[in-house]
Design a protein around this motif. Structure first.
Motif, short mmCIF file in Angstrom:
data_model
loop_
_atom_site.label_atom_id
_atom_site.label_comp_id
_atom_site.label_asym_id
_atom_site.label_seq_id
_atom_site.Cartn_x
_atom_site.Cartn_y
_atom_site.Cartn_z
N UNK A 56 0.87 -1.18 0.00
CA UNK A 56 0.00 0.00 0.00
C UNK A 56 0.91 1.23 0.00
N UNK A 57 0.57 2.20 -0.85
CA UNK A 57 1.37 3.42 -0.92
C UNK A 57 0.41 4.59 -0.74
N UNK A 58 0.52 5.26 0.40
CA UNK A 58 -0.41 6.35 0.70
C UNK A 58 0.35 7.64 0.93
N UNK A 59 -0.13 8.74 0.34
CA UNK A 59 0.54 10.04 0.51
C UNK A 59 -0.40 11.06 1.10
N UNK A 60 0.04 11.78 2.14
CA UNK A 60 -0.77 12.84 2.74
C UNK A 60 -2.11 12.29 3.22
N UNK A 61 -3.18 13.07 3.04
CA UNK A 61 -4.50 12.60 3.48
C UNK A 61 -5.02 11.48 2.59
N UNK A 62 -4.34 11.24 1.46
CA UNK A 62 -4.69 10.11 0.61
C UNK A 62 -4.48 8.78 1.30
N UNK A 63 -3.90 8.82 2.49
CA UNK A 63 -3.71 7.59 3.27
C UNK A 63 -5.06 7.06 3.79
N UNK A 64 -6.09 7.93 3.80
CA UNK A 64 -7.36 7.57 4.45
C UNK A 64 -7.97 6.24 3.95
N UNK A 65 -8.17 6.07 2.61
CA UNK A 65 -8.79 4.81 2.20
C UNK A 65 -7.94 3.58 2.53
N UNK A 66 -6.61 3.76 2.53
CA UNK A 66 -5.74 2.63 2.85
C UNK A 66 -5.82 2.30 4.34
N UNK A 120 3.41 -8.61 -5.72
CA UNK A 120 2.43 -7.92 -4.86
C UNK A 120 1.22 -7.41 -5.63
N UNK A 121 0.10 -7.32 -4.91
CA UNK A 121 -1.00 -6.45 -5.35
C UNK A 121 -0.67 -5.08 -4.77
N UNK A 122 -0.88 -4.04 -5.55
CA UNK A 122 -0.47 -2.71 -5.09
C UNK A 122 -1.67 -1.76 -5.06
N UNK A 123 -1.83 -1.06 -3.96
CA UNK A 123 -2.88 -0.03 -3.85
C UNK A 123 -2.19 1.31 -3.66
N UNK A 124 -2.58 2.30 -4.45
CA UNK A 124 -1.94 3.62 -4.36
C UNK A 124 -3.01 4.68 -4.13
N UNK A 125 -2.75 5.61 -3.21
CA UNK A 125 -3.71 6.70 -2.97
C UNK A 125 -2.97 7.95 -2.50
N UNK A 126 -3.36 9.09 -3.07
CA UNK A 126 -2.70 10.34 -2.68
C UNK A 126 -2.95 11.38 -3.73
N UNK A 127 -2.15 12.46 -3.77
CA UNK A 127 -2.33 13.47 -4.81
C UNK A 127 -2.10 12.86 -6.19
N UNK A 128 -2.78 13.36 -7.23
CA UNK A 128 -2.64 12.78 -8.58
C UNK A 128 -1.18 12.66 -9.04
N UNK A 129 -0.37 13.69 -8.73
CA UNK A 129 1.03 13.65 -9.18
C UNK A 129 1.77 12.49 -8.50
N UNK A 130 1.45 12.28 -7.22
CA UNK A 130 2.09 11.18 -6.51
C UNK A 130 1.67 9.84 -7.09
N UNK A 131 0.38 9.71 -7.39
CA UNK A 131 -0.11 8.46 -7.97
C UNK A 131 0.61 8.21 -9.29
N UNK A 132 0.68 9.27 -10.10
CA UNK A 132 1.29 9.13 -11.42
C UNK A 132 2.74 8.67 -11.32
N UNK A 133 3.51 9.34 -10.43
CA UNK A 133 4.93 8.98 -10.31
C UNK A 133 5.11 7.60 -9.71
N UNK A 134 4.26 7.27 -8.74
CA UNK A 134 4.39 5.97 -8.08
C UNK A 134 4.05 4.84 -9.05
#
Ligand SMILES: NC(=O)C1=CN([C@@H]2O[C@H](COP(=O)(O)OP(=O)(O)OC[C@H]3O[C@@H](n4cnc5c(N)ncnc54)[C@H](O)[C@@H]3O)[C@@H](O)[C@H]2O)C=CC1
Length: 399
Positions: free
Chosen positions: A273-283, A363-377
């Motif tokens: 799981x990769x969560x950035x800032x408040x995007x961590x909430x769903x994770x 791995x299965x990967x879940x990503x959540x956060x600002x769009x730029x972070x999602x894009x780079x990740x």
């Protein structure tokens, strides 16, 4: 960021080859969109003018100041239409949106007016490039999108098992930092039937008709209460009002749940799981949900913030990791402050961190956060050999 740089729908399924007719339709849409794109602001203004002329009752669905809407609806519509060649990804999302849009009480006449307004505004911007073939392509794409949404609305209404929207009352509001608030909402009548990891469109009394997406940071609870983490975005319309002016007793309104984030406990695969800032909430909600079982897949949770102080959920996540051997939490910060590096904390963006750590191809990967972070990740993960079908992130397609 432009809407081309990140796909607004996750690639859950390997793409199917689109039929020839769909490929041609999409070529017309893409070519004409590239011509219309520099005039996007003019297009949006024209769209709303036409829409409110054709269906005056639609005006009531928008905020008093259209400046606050900032073309969100037309942008979302254009994005959806440009994805009609990916039905496996788009259709489930449109069905969820159709259910969510019951909150607006849309009638077929609204869809018809929106379609006419969209085609009329594209024609206005494209001039001679608006050929019969181009017109047919946009009209067909709009019909497909509108039909899936309307069918989903009709199906939800026929089932009659859920209301068109839910309300809840703010029971708690406190600041986690100067620009970040935790808000706990208790259901008024019915609990919102969401799955851990999903998001909801939310309307707050301080900003009527300005719907915003938020993910509950908790798995569904027996009492139906929902916890949200909201950061005040500078210059934003809604988030500063939530952080600065929300009070216990405020009534919030919610649409039907959206999104596909979640952990597959049956697959046997470990989860990143990769969560950035408040995007961590769903994770956090997904981890909260997994906490109900003893046996879980191994979960590696990369939690990123710009600064150490931004990692407001770290105590809670570390507490969970201390009692759940399947969970490992890796904090990452872009910059350390003057006191220097902190033991056990990586430096960099989440994208840099996952590229460094790997391999993640199992791995299965879940990503959540600002769009730029999602894009780079996502780009970093693809670069390390993770198959696109294993990477899951949620779009915020429209409000
Ligand atoms: N509040 C909620 O319920 C949810 C919020 N979100 C979204 O999450 C975002 C959270 O915003 P903030 O907390 O202000 O996050 P932020 O701007 O503080 O950044 C959080 C993380 O993303 C990384 N990041 C930011 N910009 C980057 C870039 N250009 N390239 C690479 N990495 C970058 C940072 O290094 C940091 O680790 C918002 O866009 C929000 O819409 C998503 C899901 C739920």
């Amino acid at each position: 960021m432009t809407d081309d740089r990140i796909s607004p729908v996750p690639r859950l399924a390997p793409p199917r080859d689109a039929p020839q007719a769909v490929t041609v339709m999409l070529e017309h849409i893409e070519t004409s969109w590239q011509l219309a794109r520099p005039y996007a602001d003019d297009l949006a203004q024209h769209f709303y003018r036409l829409l409110f002329t054709l269906a005056p009752s639609a005006r009531e669905l928008f905020p008093v100041s259209m400046q606050a809407d900032n073309g969100r609806v037309v942008r979302a519509l254009l994005r959806a239409l440009r994805l009609v060649h990916r039905p496996d990804d788009l259709v489930p999302l449109l069905k969820q949106l159709g259910r969510d849009h019951r909150k607006f009480g849309l009638r077929p006449a609204h869809y018809e007016a929106a379609g006419t307004a969209l085609l009329g505004s594209l024609k206005h911007c494209l001039g001679p490039a608006w050929t019969p073939e181009v017109e047919r392509a946009w009209a067909e794409a709009y019909t497909l999108v509108a039909r899936v949404m309307q069918d989903a609305t009709a199906q939800a209404e026929a089932e009659g098992t859920t209301p068109a929207y839910w309300t809840g009352t703010v029971a708690e509001h406190h600041r986690l930092s100067w620009d970040l608030a935790l808000v706990r909402v208790e259901p008024d009548e019915w609990a919102v039937p969401y799955r851990a990891g999903q998001y909801l469109s939310v309307e707050v009394p301080q900003r009527p008709r300005l719907w915003r997406y938020l993910s509950p940071a908790n798995a569904p609870r027996p009492d139906g209460s929902l916890e949200f983490h909201v950061r005040a975005v500078e210059g934003g319309w809604v988030s500063p009002a939530v952080v600065g002016h929300t009070r216990p007793g405020d009534v919030w309104t919610f649409g039907a749940p959206l999104g596909t984030l979640g952990a597959d406990r049956e697959s046997g695969r470990p989860v990143l799981m990769v969560g950035g800032g408040t995007g961590v909430a769903p994770l956090q909600a997904v981890v909260d949900d997994l906490g109900r079982w003893v046996d879980n897949p191994e979960v590696t949770f990369c939690y990123g913030g710009r600064h150490w102080d931004d990692l407001y959920a770290l105590d809670q996540l570390s507490g969970l990791a201390a009692v759940n051997p399947w969970l490992t939490v890796w904090p990452v910060v872009e910059r350390f402050d003057d006191t220097g590096p902190i033991p056990g904390v990586e430096q960099g963006t989440p994208a840099e961190a996952v590229a460094r750590w790997g391999p993640w191809h199992e791995h299965d990967v879940l990503v959540s956060g600002p769009p730029e972070m999602i894009e780079e990740t996502v780009a970093a993960l693809l670069g390390t050999g993770v198959h696109p079908s294993r990477i899951n992130y949620d779009p915020f397609l429209s409000a």
